[in-house]
Motif scaffolding. Sequence first.
Motif, PDB file in Angstrom:
ATOM      1  N   TYR A 195       0.810  -1.216   0.000  1.00 18.05           N
ATOM      2  CA  TYR A 195       0.000   0.000   0.000  1.00 18.05           C
ATOM      3  C   TYR A 195       0.849   1.275   0.000  1.00 18.05           C
ATOM      4  O   TYR A 195       0.324   2.372   0.104  1.00 18.05           O
ATOM      5  CB  TYR A 195      -0.945   0.021   1.202  1.00 18.05           C
ATOM      6  CG  TYR A 195      -1.968  -1.082   1.144  1.00 18.05           C
ATOM      7  CD1 TYR A 195      -2.983  -1.051   0.195  1.00 18.05           C
ATOM      8  CD2 TYR A 195      -1.908  -2.166   2.011  1.00 18.05           C
ATOM      9  CE1 TYR A 195      -3.921  -2.069   0.117  1.00 18.05           C
ATOM     10  CE2 TYR A 195      -2.842  -3.188   1.949  1.00 18.05           C
ATOM     11  CZ  TYR A 195      -3.841  -3.121   0.991  1.00 18.05           C
ATOM     12  OH  TYR A 195      -4.765  -4.135   0.918  1.00 18.05           O
ATOM     13  N   TRP A 196       2.149   1.110  -0.115  1.00 14.01           N
ATOM     14  CA  TRP A 196       3.070   2.255  -0.148  1.00 14.01           C
ATOM     15  C   TRP A 196       3.701   2.321  -1.532  1.00 14.01           C
ATOM     16  O   TRP A 196       4.661   1.619  -1.809  1.00 14.01           O
ATOM     17  CB  TRP A 196       4.159   2.106   0.913  1.00 14.01           C
ATOM     18  CG  TRP A 196       3.632   2.117   2.305  1.00 14.01           C
ATOM     19  CD1 TRP A 196       3.186   1.052   3.024  1.00 14.01           C
ATOM     20  CD2 TRP A 196       3.475   3.259   3.142  1.00 14.01           C
ATOM     21  NE1 TRP A 196       2.772   1.455   4.263  1.00 14.01           N
ATOM     22  CE2 TRP A 196       2.937   2.802   4.365  1.00 14.01           C
ATOM     23  CE3 TRP A 196       3.746   4.611   2.978  1.00 14.01           C
ATOM     24  CZ2 TRP A 196       2.657   3.667   5.416  1.00 14.01           C
ATOM     25  CZ3 TRP A 196       3.476   5.472   4.035  1.00 14.01           C
ATOM     26  CH2 TRP A 196       2.941   4.997   5.238  1.00 14.01           C
ATOM     27  N   ARG A 225      -6.797   4.211   7.266  1.00 16.16           N
ATOM     28  CA  ARG A 225      -6.781   3.633   5.913  1.00 16.16           C
ATOM     29  C   ARG A 225      -5.951   2.358   5.879  1.00 16.16           C
ATOM     30  O   ARG A 225      -6.383   1.333   5.395  1.00 16.16           O
ATOM     31  CB  ARG A 225      -6.187   4.617   4.910  1.00 16.16           C
ATOM     32  CG  ARG A 225      -7.008   5.709   4.326  1.00 16.16           C
ATOM     33  CD  ARG A 225      -8.386   5.923   4.728  1.00 16.16           C
ATOM     34  NE  ARG A 225      -8.512   7.185   5.443  1.00 16.16           N
ATOM     35  CZ  ARG A 225      -9.577   7.528   6.128  1.00 16.16           C
ATOM     36  NH1 ARG A 225     -10.614   6.755   6.186  1.00 16.16           N
ATOM     37  NH2 ARG A 225      -9.619   8.668   6.756  1.00 16.16           N
ATOM     38  N   GLY A 226      -4.713   2.426   6.391  1.00 15.31           N
ATOM     39  CA  GLY A 226      -3.783   1.308   6.266  1.00 15.31           C
ATOM     40  C   GLY A 226      -4.139   0.089   7.086  1.00 15.31           C
ATOM     41  O   GLY A 226      -3.724  -1.022   6.756  1.00 15.31           O
ATOM     42  N   VAL A 248      -8.524  -1.291   5.398  1.00 15.55           N
ATOM     43  CA  VAL A 248      -8.081  -2.507   4.696  1.00 15.55           C
ATOM     44  C   VAL A 248      -8.737  -3.754   5.289  1.00 15.55           C
ATOM     45  O   VAL A 248      -9.168  -4.632   4.557  1.00 15.55           O
ATOM     46  CB  VAL A 248      -6.539  -2.628   4.738  1.00 15.55           C
ATOM     47  CG1 VAL A 248      -6.078  -4.013   4.308  1.00 15.55           C
ATOM     48  CG2 VAL A 248      -5.897  -1.565   3.852  1.00 15.55           C
ATOM     49  N   PHE A 288      -8.403   6.354  -0.996  1.00 16.67           N
ATOM     50  CA  PHE A 288      -7.564   5.186  -0.750  1.00 16.67           C
ATOM     51  C   PHE A 288      -8.072   3.983  -1.542  1.00 16.67           C
ATOM     52  O   PHE A 288      -7.290   3.217  -2.111  1.00 16.67           O
ATOM     53  CB  PHE A 288      -7.510   4.854   0.746  1.00 16.67           C
ATOM     54  CG  PHE A 288      -6.667   3.658   1.053  1.00 16.67           C
ATOM     55  CD1 PHE A 288      -5.292   3.698   0.898  1.00 16.67           C
ATOM     56  CD2 PHE A 288      -7.241   2.484   1.493  1.00 16.67           C
ATOM     57  CE1 PHE A 288      -4.498   2.587   1.172  1.00 16.67           C
ATOM     58  CE2 PHE A 288      -6.464   1.370   1.777  1.00 16.67           C
ATOM     59  CZ  PHE A 288      -5.088   1.424   1.613  1.00 16.67           C
ATOM     60  N   ASN A 333      -5.277   2.739  -3.627  1.00 13.93           N
ATOM     61  CA  ASN A 333      -4.572   1.755  -2.795  1.00 13.93           C
ATOM     62  C   ASN A 333      -3.171   2.237  -2.451  1.00 13.93           C
ATOM     63  O   ASN A 333      -2.212   1.464  -2.426  1.00 13.93           O
ATOM     64  CB  ASN A 333      -4.506   0.383  -3.472  1.00 13.93           C
ATOM     65  CG  ASN A 333      -5.762  -0.416  -3.236  1.00 13.93           C
ATOM     66  OD1 ASN A 333      -6.321  -0.382  -2.138  1.00 13.93           O
ATOM     67  ND2 ASN A 333      -6.220  -1.105  -4.256  1.00 13.93           N
ATOM     68  N   ASN A 334      -3.054   3.524  -2.179  1.00 18.78           N
ATOM     69  CA  ASN A 334      -1.752   4.123  -1.936  1.00 18.78           C
ATOM     70  C   ASN A 334      -1.820   5.024  -0.705  1.00 18.78           C
ATOM     71  O   ASN A 334      -2.466   6.076  -0.730  1.00 18.78           O
ATOM     72  CB  ASN A 334      -1.301   4.925  -3.161  1.00 18.78           C
ATOM     73  CG  ASN A 334       0.134   5.367  -3.078  1.00 18.78           C
ATOM     74  OD1 ASN A 334       0.754   5.374  -2.026  1.00 18.78           O
ATOM     75  ND2 ASN A 334       0.667   5.764  -4.225  1.00 18.78           N
ATOM     76  N   LEU A 335      -1.147   4.613   0.371  1.00 21.53           N
ATOM     77  CA  LEU A 335      -1.147   5.409   1.592  1.00 21.53           C
ATOM     78  C   LEU A 335      -0.422   6.743   1.420  1.00 21.53           C
ATOM     79  O   LEU A 335      -0.761   7.715   2.098  1.00 21.53           O
ATOM     80  CB  LEU A 335      -0.526   4.617   2.744  1.00 21.53           C
ATOM     81  CG  LEU A 335      -1.429   3.540   3.338  1.00 21.53           C
ATOM     82  CD1 LEU A 335      -0.652   2.637   4.288  1.00 21.53           C
ATOM     83  CD2 LEU A 335      -2.619   4.159   4.051  1.00 21.53           C
TER      84      LEU A 335
END
Length: 194
Positions: free
Chosen positions: A49-50, A118-119, A123, A162, A166-168
Amino acid sequence: MFKNQQKVIDSMTDRELLQQLYITQLLLLSIALGIGLWKYNAMTEFFSYWKLNFMEILLYGGGSASLVIVVDLVFMKLLPPSMYDDGGINKRIFSKRSIPHLFFLCFVIATAEELLFRGVIQVHFGIIWASIIFALMHIRYLSKWFLLVMVVTLSFFIGWLFHVTNNLFVTIFAHFLIDFILGLHIKLTATKEA
């Protein structure tokens, strides 16, 4: 309950209020790490996710933050100040900080909250739970219907962001920009009033 909470906050010095803010962010980060270690099967899943995609971060994160900031500033112009009154907490937190401290503070808040909401929560438990818990965490807004609607809407919006990316890094950047620009606005407004 809210009046007692406001009395406690009003009795704190600015230093104590700032300390409580940092302690809260450390607690949120610890909760994120604890639940993350329990729920993620492998660290590779978490790190997926990063994504350091600068175009995506600037376009989605920066664009979304700009939209939120413009909407917020328009509402601040059109609505009476009582609609945005959070008991003076944001003014106390943001108005007396130097710009570098404000930058650091907003970075810490955005990182800790996005990691948790979010993370981890979104998820593993979904956007609805992430948004509800995010709103409950902003307890001082629960007695102010307009602020509550704004924070719930913002949480769903960032949750959607998010979901799409799908990117923190995108959500952290958006959250940071919103807090930092609006924090600067509070600081500059307080300076003009002084």
